[in-house]
Enzyme design. Structure first.
Site, PDB file in Angstrom:
ATOM      1  N   ASP A  65      19.858 -69.249  -8.821  1.00 54.62           N
ATOM      2  CA  ASP A  65      20.245 -67.901  -8.380  1.00 54.62           C
ATOM      3  C   ASP A  65      20.942 -67.995  -7.030  1.00 54.62           C
ATOM      4  OD1 ASP A  65      18.950 -66.896 -10.601  1.00 54.62           O
ATOM      5  OD2 ASP A  65      17.089 -66.480  -9.501  1.00 54.62           O
TER       6      ASP A  65
HETATM    7  N1  URA Z   1      14.081 -69.595 -11.600  1.00 53.11           N
HETATM    8  C1  URA Z   1      14.533 -68.530 -10.920  1.00 53.11           C
HETATM    9  O1  URA Z   1      13.956 -67.455 -10.992  1.00 53.11           O
HETATM   10  N2  URA Z   1      15.630 -68.664 -10.165  1.00 53.11           N
HETATM   11  C2  URA Z   1      16.286 -69.827 -10.019  1.00 53.11           C
HETATM   12  O2  URA Z   1      17.276 -69.889  -9.289  1.00 53.11           O
HETATM   13  C3  URA Z   1      15.815 -70.939 -10.726  1.00 53.11           C
HETATM   14  C4  URA Z   1      14.699 -70.791 -11.509  1.00 53.11           C
END
Ligand code: URA
Length: 242
Positions: free
Chosen positions: A104
């Site tokens: 993310d």
């Molecule tokens: N899980 C998440 O919620 N975000 C990420 O960036 C990676 C795994």
């Protein structure tokens, strides 16, 4: 064109100083001829560089690890926001590079970039049992019941999760979680399902490959062949029923 010692160091032959010593010792060839000076300019895309007779790049594909900073998109390009590929310095850029397994925008840590779609597919498939280790800071302490829920494979809204491992040390708000799938917002949704919110998330390891602590946020480097293989090393603790 780049300095030879810099290219050698980027390929993990050693530090720049060590690479320079190898050049001076006559161990490095460029297009079959012994290189004389560490500062010699080479074209890493065109020139054939070898150390003790072993070519620097045996593979067609390139593999990079990045310490992804927060605030940058895991994408090859985007019209409105900076991407992880935008962060790469020219000597690490190759056509067709993409992030294998997205993080993310606000997530930090280990991100692989490659032009090898086959490897990315293999790495991301839950069938490959490549666990990704994350460190998460939670808004409230984890509880033993969460561990059991994660291990059983929880239901996070409409998301059915495979069994995951949850652990923590002294501070139950700072937890480590290992998952072998990578659905959208996976870790955040799993914690939300047990009544906690993730306030910070960092990926530390993919399979047997750990984030290089020498990389500061935003920095990247080539992986060695051994490091690429480490991604698929069997994990020490595997749940045989999972
Ligand atoms: N899980 C998440 O919620 N975000 C990420 O960036 C990676 C795994």
């Amino acid at each position: 064109m780049e300095r030879l010692d810099k290219i050698l160091a980027l390929h993990n032959v050693g530090s720049r100083k060590e690479a320079g010593a190898l050049v001076r010792a006559g161990a490095v060839t460029v297009n079959g001829r012994a290189a004389a000076r560490p500062e010699q300019k080479v074209d890493p895309e065109q020139d054939e560089i070898a150390v003790h007779g072993r070519p620097l790049t045996l593979r067609r594909h390139v593999y990079l690890m990045m310490n992804k900073p927060a605030g940058v998109l895991s994408a090859a390009r985007d019209k409105n926001a900076p991407t992880v590929v935008d962060l790469l310095p020219p000597q690490l850029r190759r056509r067709g590079l993409f992030p294998a397994g997205r993080l993310d925008k606000d997530t930090e840590g280990l991100l692989l970039l490659t032009d090898d779609g086959g490897l990315a597919h293999r790495m991301l498939s839950p069938k490959s049992h490549v666990y990704k280790l994350y460190e998460a800071r939670l808004d409230r302490p984890a509880q033993p019941g969460d561990q059991a829920a994660f291990a059983a494979g929880l239901q996070a809204g409409e998301l059915s999760c495979l069994p995951a491992r949850l652990s923590w040390g002294e501070d139950p708000c700072l937890v480590q979680v290992e998952v072998r799938e990578g659905k959208f917002h996976q870790v955040k949704r799993m914690f939300h399902a047990v009544g906690k919110e993730v306030v910070a998330l960092r990926r530390l390891r993919i399979g047997g490959l750990s984030l290089d602590p020498a990389l500061s946020p935003g920095q990247a480097r080539f992986l060695t062949g051994e490091e690429v293989e480490k991604i698929f090393l069997p994990q020490a603790v595997e749940n045989p029923t999972a």
